[in-house]
Scaffold this motif. Structure first.
Motif, mmCIF file in Angstrom:
data_model
loop_
_atom_site.group_PDB
_atom_site.id
_atom_site.type_symbol
_atom_site.label_atom_id
_atom_site.label_comp_id
_atom_site.label_asym_id
_atom_site.label_seq_id
_atom_site.Cartn_x
_atom_site.Cartn_y
_atom_site.Cartn_z
ATOM 1 N N HIS A 6 -66.192 -39.801 89.534
ATOM 2 C CA HIS A 6 -65.247 -39.857 90.562
ATOM 3 C C HIS A 6 -65.878 -38.969 91.710
ATOM 4 C CE1 HIS A 6 -62.099 -40.758 87.571
ATOM 5 N NE2 HIS A 6 -61.890 -41.700 88.195
ATOM 6 N N ARG A 9 -65.065 -48.956 83.845
ATOM 7 C CA ARG A 9 -66.617 -48.859 83.413
ATOM 8 C C ARG A 9 -66.842 -49.141 82.051
ATOM 9 N NH1 ARG A 9 -67.251 -42.504 84.072
ATOM 10 N NH2 ARG A 9 -65.134 -42.589 83.389
ATOM 11 N N ASP A 36 -59.639 -47.743 83.948
ATOM 12 C CA ASP A 36 -61.074 -47.338 83.992
ATOM 13 C C ASP A 36 -61.966 -48.558 83.451
ATOM 14 O OD1 ASP A 36 -63.669 -46.458 84.173
ATOM 15 O OD2 ASP A 36 -63.266 -44.404 82.898
ATOM 16 N N PRO A 87 -54.434 -45.803 94.719
ATOM 17 C CA PRO A 87 -54.260 -47.432 95.093
ATOM 18 C C PRO A 87 -52.889 -47.913 94.708
ATOM 19 C CG PRO A 87 -55.410 -47.188 92.871
ATOM 20 C CD PRO A 87 -55.393 -45.585 93.266
ATOM 21 N N SER A 91 -63.626 -45.661 96.365
ATOM 22 C CA SER A 91 -62.413 -45.784 95.786
ATOM 23 C C SER A 91 -61.451 -45.982 96.807
ATOM 24 C CB SER A 91 -62.444 -45.098 94.399
ATOM 25 O OG SER A 91 -61.970 -43.746 94.808
ATOM 26 N N HIS A 92 -59.986 -46.141 96.070
ATOM 27 C CA HIS A 92 -58.889 -46.058 96.879
ATOM 28 C C HIS A 92 -58.107 -44.560 96.360
ATOM 29 C CE1 HIS A 92 -58.859 -49.959 98.443
ATOM 30 N NE2 HIS A 92 -59.196 -50.516 97.487
ATOM 31 N N TRP A 93 -58.899 -43.884 95.691
ATOM 32 C CA TRP A 93 -58.340 -42.458 95.557
ATOM 33 C C TRP A 93 -58.548 -41.519 96.751
ATOM 34 C CZ3 TRP A 93 -55.002 -42.014 91.648
ATOM 35 C CH2 TRP A 93 -55.270 -42.877 90.608
ATOM 36 N N THR A 107 -68.187 -41.772 93.597
ATOM 37 C CA THR A 107 -67.525 -42.622 94.016
ATOM 38 C C THR A 107 -66.140 -42.702 94.789
ATOM 39 O OG1 THR A 107 -66.204 -42.967 91.771
ATOM 40 C CG2 THR A 107 -68.371 -43.982 91.951
#
Length: 491
Positions: A438, A292, A290, A461, A445-447, A441
């Protein structure tokens, strides 16, 4: 030159030589962990000793800067005030110099008129702790500020008793005053711990002081939300202690929800050829990164709280309905994912991705217009997962389905896996729990999330799974059906 100053300068030369050698030979980067810790401890004690000497010198500056101007010490050094002289000679800023002068006032001693013997200072035991090097400037002020704030509501004898207890605590001396047990030498306290003890002592010594303080707090309480600038709105205010404490608890429950056990990362994966099974035959856990900052996490926790409150149904109505955030957008822009949406009650512009997110979250309504301004789509309750659906999804998912995210279910939003505008139904087979971050975003993201046989699956990812396979979200699978680790799907 005075021998005291000569000794300090000699020590400085010795220290300077040692420091030059350390940096020249790159000694510090090669130190072991315990040596790094010992270095911090030793330099901290040196710093505290030097601060004690500076405060004592500041006492003399203060005393010798009174009387006739031409005879003042400050005048001899071209300074208008003692604080300025301390600031200039120590090369510190005004705030640090003010702290030294403030502490000097509390440890200043007056000579007796008859015998010339020094009388005790205002805080003798805390002064002794500074002399011993156990207490630094920050700790001294942290211990004295609560007592000074109480003012004359605390008697001189009570202040002396508080100084005795604080002075002992500052030197790491612990004893049970009620049982009369022998004192025990323990670790030195931090400034925060000294302030906490001083605050407790003030509460006992000045039980009536809370009421007037609360009156001041009631008058000064505030909360403001500024205009949006550069994509964010500045928040400022003064919270009452109980409100601040409740807010911190709520944030802590989001930032560190699993306080009674180790973090369950949620997904295990089958090892590749260069990854062996563990000694017990199990697969290694996934690693969740994470990026952040803590302040960003606190913002996201606060955003979750706002959304939880919006859908709770316990807040006051506005216009006969629950408070509803309305985001408007052009239908063509929404379809292409370009352009901007508008938050109706503030007029602020938000990216189209935010307008898309509002389609999933409760307590939020989306309104789409065509190029002529005609309403072509209106978000209704049919697009929002109802209470029964949400309850079922909460039981199934147990929290945010992104592996490693530990946000609890009650803080999450329900996300349409297949967008409603693209024909995705508002059905439990098309909804998954995502935390505010989540959900906001996911598209960046790659999720990735998909539904398979009514259960969510995750694709992460490459750093999470080099082959980027689909994995069942472990928290979503009923326990009776869980194998040792879920089998990935390549489809």
């Amino acid at each position: 030159m005075n021998s005291v100053v000569a000794q300090i300068e000699s020590l400085d030369e010795t220290l300077a030589s040692a420091v030059r050698e350390m940096f020249a030979t790159e000694t510090i980067p090669d130190l072991a962990g315990e040596d790094i810790a010992a270095l911090l401890v030793a330099t901290g004690k040196l710093q505290r000793r030097l601060e004690g000497l500076q405060v004592e010198a500041a006492v003399q500056v203060s005393e010798r800067s009174q009387g006739i101007r031409d005879e003042r010490l400050t005048t001899a050094y071209g300074c208008a005030r003692p604080t300025e002289m301390v600031r200039m000679l120590t090369l510190s800023d005004s705030r640090s110099a003010n702290k030294r002068m403030k502490a000097a006032g509390f440890v200043q001693r007056v000579r007796g008129i008859t015998d010339g013997v020094f009388l005790p200072p205002r805080y003798p035991m805390l002064r002794d702790a500074m002399i011993s090097g156990d207490l630094g400037l920050e700790g001294f002020l942290a211990a004295t500020e609560p007592l000074e704030a109480a003012g004359t509501r605390i008697t001189a004898s009570a202040r002396i008793e508080a100084d005795r207890q604080l002075g002992a605590f500052a030197r790491g001396i612990y004893s049970d005053l009620d049982s009369g047990s022998d004192a025990v030498q323990g670790p030195l306290p931090t400034p925060e711990e000294l302030r906490a003890l001083a605050t407790v002592l003030v509460a006992y010594l000045d039980p009536d002081g809370a009421e007037p303080s609360d009156d001041v707090a009631q008058r000064e309480r505030s909360f403001t939300i500024g205009r949006v600038r550069n994509g964010t709105a500045r928040v400022a205010g003064n919270l009452l202690p109980e409100v601040a404490a409740q807010l911190k608890l709520l944030m802590d429950s989001s930032l560190n929800p699993q306080v009674d056990g180790p973090q369950d990362l949620g997904v295990h994966f089958v090892p590749s050829e260069d990854e062996a099974l563990g000694d017990d035959g199990s697969c290694p856990d996934t690693t969740y990164v994470d990026t952040r900052t803590r302040t960003q996490k606190q913002h996201d926790a606060f955003a979750s709280m706002v959304n939880v409150a919006a859908r709770a149904g316990d807040v006051s109505d506005l216009g006969g309905a629950a408070p509803t955030l309305i985001v408007t957008a052009n239908a063509e822009d929404y379809a292409t994912g370009t352009g901007w949406g508008t938050v109706v009650n503030t007029g602020d512009l938000v990216p189209m991705s935010v307008a898309a997110q509002t389609a999933c979250a409760g307590g939020i309504q989306r309104v789409l217009f065509d190029e002529n301004g005609r309403i072509v789509s209106l978000g209704t309750s049919a697009r929002i997962f109802n209470a029964l659906q949400r309850r079922a999804i909460v039981i199934r998912d147990g929290g945010c389905v992104v592996p490693g995210c530990m946000i609890p279910a009650t803080w999450c939003e329900v996300h349409h896996v297949q967008e409603h505008a693209a024909g995705g139904p508002t059905h439990t087979d098309n909804g998954v729990l995502l935390c505010w971050f989540h959900h906001r975003t996911l598209h960046l993201s790659h999720w990735q999330v998909r539904m398979r046989d009514g259960l969510p699956e995750i694709r992460g990812p490459e750093w999470w799974d080099r082959e980027r396979r689909w994995w069942p979200a472990r928290k979503s699978r009923p326990k009776a059906r869980q194998p040792v680790w879920p089998v990935a799907s390549d489809q």
